[in-house]
Motif scaffolding. Structure first.
Motif, PDB file in Angstrom:
ATOM      1  N   ILE A  39       0.921  -1.147   0.057  1.00 48.54           N
ATOM      2  CA  ILE A  39       0.044  -0.093   0.189  1.00 48.54           C
ATOM      3  C   ILE A  39       0.923   1.175  -0.132  1.00 48.54           C
ATOM      4  CG2 ILE A  39      -1.743   1.161   1.505  1.00 48.54           C
ATOM      5  CD1 ILE A  39      -2.778  -1.195   2.095  1.00 48.54           C
ATOM      6  N   LEU A  40       1.796   1.168   0.925  1.00 51.96           N
ATOM      7  CA  LEU A  40       2.888   2.456   0.875  1.00 51.96           C
ATOM      8  C   LEU A  40       3.655   2.779  -0.627  1.00 51.96           C
ATOM      9  CD1 LEU A  40       4.475   2.211   4.358  1.00 51.96           C
ATOM     10  CD2 LEU A  40       2.807   3.916   3.544  1.00 51.96           C
ATOM     11  N   ALA A  41       3.872   1.521  -1.226  1.00 50.53           N
ATOM     12  CA  ALA A  41       4.347   1.570  -2.627  1.00 50.53           C
ATOM     13  C   ALA A  41       3.589   2.293  -3.559  1.00 50.53           C
ATOM     14  CB  ALA A  41       4.802   0.365  -3.159  1.00 50.53           C
ATOM     15  N   GLN A  42       2.223   1.883  -3.463  1.00 47.52           N
ATOM     16  CA  GLN A  42       1.127   2.543  -4.141  1.00 47.52           C
ATOM     17  C   GLN A  42       0.840   3.793  -4.018  1.00 47.52           C
ATOM     18  OE1 GLN A  42      -2.239  -0.106  -3.421  1.00 47.52           O
ATOM     19  NE2 GLN A  42      -1.755  -1.626  -5.053  1.00 47.52           N
ATOM     20  N   LEU A  43       0.835   4.344  -2.666  1.00 53.86           N
ATOM     21  CA  LEU A  43       0.601   5.616  -2.033  1.00 53.86           C
ATOM     22  C   LEU A  43       1.951   6.382  -2.667  1.00 53.86           C
ATOM     23  CD1 LEU A  43      -0.829   7.735  -0.726  1.00 53.86           C
ATOM     24  CD2 LEU A  43       0.414   6.903   1.278  1.00 53.86           C
ATOM     25  N   ALA A  44       3.048   6.115  -2.673  1.00 52.83           N
ATOM     26  CA  ALA A  44       4.372   6.862  -3.229  1.00 52.83           C
ATOM     27  C   ALA A  44       4.197   7.150  -4.793  1.00 52.83           C
ATOM     28  CB  ALA A  44       5.410   6.057  -3.019  1.00 52.83           C
ATOM     29  N   GLU A  45       3.591   6.091  -5.344  1.00 55.39           N
ATOM     30  CA  GLU A  45       3.360   5.987  -7.005  1.00 55.39           C
ATOM     31  C   GLU A  45       2.415   7.205  -7.209  1.00 55.39           C
ATOM     32  OE1 GLU A  45       3.773   5.625 -10.936  1.00 55.39           O
ATOM     33  OE2 GLU A  45       5.026   5.222  -9.322  1.00 55.39           O
ATOM     34  N   VAL A  46       1.242   7.058  -6.436  1.00 49.16           N
ATOM     35  CA  VAL A  46      -0.025   8.279  -6.575  1.00 49.16           C
ATOM     36  C   VAL A  46       0.398   9.466  -6.371  1.00 49.16           C
ATOM     37  CG1 VAL A  46      -2.035   9.068  -5.790  1.00 49.16           C
ATOM     38  CG2 VAL A  46      -1.778   6.449  -6.602  1.00 49.16           C
ATOM     39  N   GLU A  47       1.552   9.756  -5.281  1.00 49.66           N
ATOM     40  CA  GLU A  47       1.890  10.985  -4.992  1.00 49.66           C
ATOM     41  C   GLU A  47       2.781  11.570  -5.886  1.00 49.66           C
ATOM     42  OE1 GLU A  47       3.399  10.544  -0.891  1.00 49.66           O
ATOM     43  OE2 GLU A  47       1.377  11.060  -0.043  1.00 49.66           O
ATOM     44  N   ARG A  48       3.609  10.712  -6.604  1.00 53.23           N
ATOM     45  CA  ARG A  48       4.597  11.025  -7.509  1.00 53.23           C
ATOM     46  C   ARG A  48       3.705  11.459  -8.756  1.00 53.23           C
ATOM     47  NH1 ARG A  48       5.984   9.650 -12.079  1.00 53.23           N
ATOM     48  NH2 ARG A  48       4.774   7.818 -12.155  1.00 53.23           N
ATOM     49  N   GLU A  49       2.660  10.649  -9.144  1.00 54.66           N
ATOM     50  CA  GLU A  49       1.882  11.059 -10.330  1.00 54.66           C
ATOM     51  C   GLU A  49       1.182  12.657 -10.117  1.00 54.66           C
ATOM     52  OE1 GLU A  49      -0.836   8.187 -11.549  1.00 54.66           O
ATOM     53  OE2 GLU A  49       0.532   6.519 -11.323  1.00 54.66           O
ATOM     54  N   LEU A  50       0.652  12.772  -8.819  1.00 51.82           N
ATOM     55  CA  LEU A  50       0.299  14.015  -8.340  1.00 51.82           C
ATOM     56  C   LEU A  50       1.146  15.013  -8.510  1.00 51.82           C
ATOM     57  CD1 LEU A  50      -1.819  13.032  -5.297  1.00 51.82           C
ATOM     58  CD2 LEU A  50      -2.844  14.180  -7.411  1.00 51.82           C
ATOM     59  N   GLY A  51       2.384  14.908  -8.098  1.00 54.17           N
ATOM     60  CA  GLY A  51       3.367  15.648  -8.500  1.00 54.17           C
ATOM     61  C   GLY A  51       3.611  16.090  -9.806  1.00 54.17           C
ATOM     62  N   ASP A  52       3.683  15.365 -10.551  1.00 49.16           N
ATOM     63  CA  ASP A  52       3.753  15.387 -12.075  1.00 49.16           C
ATOM     64  C   ASP A  52       2.806  16.113 -12.626  1.00 49.16           C
ATOM     65  OD1 ASP A  52       6.149  13.717 -12.107  1.00 49.16           O
ATOM     66  OD2 ASP A  52       5.142  11.971 -12.966  1.00 49.16           O
ATOM     67  N   VAL A  53       1.453  15.960 -12.270  1.00 46.65           N
ATOM     68  CA  VAL A  53       0.417  16.722 -12.823  1.00 46.65           C
ATOM     69  C   VAL A  53       0.440  18.150 -12.585  1.00 46.65           C
ATOM     70  CG1 VAL A  53      -2.129  16.818 -12.792  1.00 46.65           C
ATOM     71  CG2 VAL A  53      -1.048  14.810 -13.211  1.00 46.65           C
ATOM     72  N   VAL A  54       0.694  18.399 -10.993  1.00 39.90           N
ATOM     73  CA  VAL A  54       0.838  19.730 -10.636  1.00 39.90           C
ATOM     74  C   VAL A  54       1.708  20.396 -11.436  1.00 39.90           C
ATOM     75  CG1 VAL A  54       1.237  21.014  -8.547  1.00 39.90           C
ATOM     76  CG2 VAL A  54      -0.134  19.061  -8.535  1.00 39.90           C
ATOM     77  N   VAL A  55       2.940  19.785 -11.404  1.00 42.86           N
ATOM     78  CA  VAL A  55       4.106  20.450 -12.285  1.00 42.86           C
ATOM     79  C   VAL A  55       3.545  20.855 -13.867  1.00 42.86           C
ATOM     80  CG1 VAL A  55       6.399  20.053 -13.422  1.00 42.86           C
ATOM     81  CG2 VAL A  55       6.156  19.481 -10.869  1.00 42.86           C
ATOM     82  N   ASP A  56       3.094  19.845 -14.346  1.00 44.84           N
ATOM     83  CA  ASP A  56       2.584  19.887 -15.842  1.00 44.84           C
ATOM     84  C   ASP A  56       1.613  21.121 -15.931  1.00 44.84           C
ATOM     85  OD1 ASP A  56       4.384  18.311 -16.684  1.00 44.84           O
ATOM     86  OD2 ASP A  56       3.109  16.396 -16.786  1.00 44.84           O
ATOM     87  N   ALA A  57       1.141  21.439 -14.806  1.00 42.28           N
ATOM     88  CA  ALA A  57      -0.205  22.306 -15.152  1.00 42.28           C
ATOM     89  C   ALA A  57       0.177  23.667 -14.647  1.00 42.28           C
ATOM     90  CB  ALA A  57      -1.510  21.907 -14.152  1.00 42.28           C
TER      91      ALA A  57
END
Length: 141
Positions: A39-57
């Motif tokens: 679950i922690l690995a999944q959460l880290a992946e989701v947080e990385r994706e969120l960071g990518d989206v915020v940076v791109d936007a």
């Protein structure tokens, strides 16, 4: 009074029940720890994706406006933004500039002292006028 055999049987029964409970507890903790790690690995992946989206936007929406639209705290968005690791660019080799120390070391080959001169003290020997070599003794400071 119980016989020695009866005492041994009672102890074994108590140990068997206790061992079974201990094994079950250890097994359950191990399984839950594995689930938690996944679950922690999944959460880290989701947080990385969120960071990518915020940076791109960022070129079209800032963090405060994004927070207002999504009902998220600006601090959460900023945290994901701060946790975002930019992709690594290509590493460039630095070209040797003619006349620099790294350039001259490669081109000159090994240094050998000429007769009658003393080499740099870092090379570990001194040369006498007769061409014999004497080891240097390290000085303690």
């Amino acid at each position: 009074m119980a016989t020695p055999e009866e005492i041994r049987r009672r102890v074994e029964e108590a140990d068997t029940a206790r061992s079974a409970r201990r094994a079950a507890a250890a097994q359950q903790v191990g399984e839950l720890a594995q689930r938690r790690a996944a679950i922690l690995a999944q959460l880290a992946e989701v947080e990385r994706e969120l960071g990518d989206v915020v940076v791109d936007a960022q070129d079209v929406i800032d963090v405060d406006e994004l927070a207002a639209f999504t009902d998220l705290k600006s601090s959460e968005l900023t945290g994901w933004l701060a946790g975002h690791k930019p992709g690594r660019g290509k590493r460039r080799k630095t070209a040797a500039v003619p006349g620099t120390q790294s350039d001259t070391r490669r081109a000159s080959g090994p240094r050998t002292p000429t007769q009658g001169t003393a080499p740099d003290s870092r090379e570990g020997s001194t040369t006498t006028g007769l061409g014999t070599s004497e080891p240097l003794v390290a000085q303690a400071s």
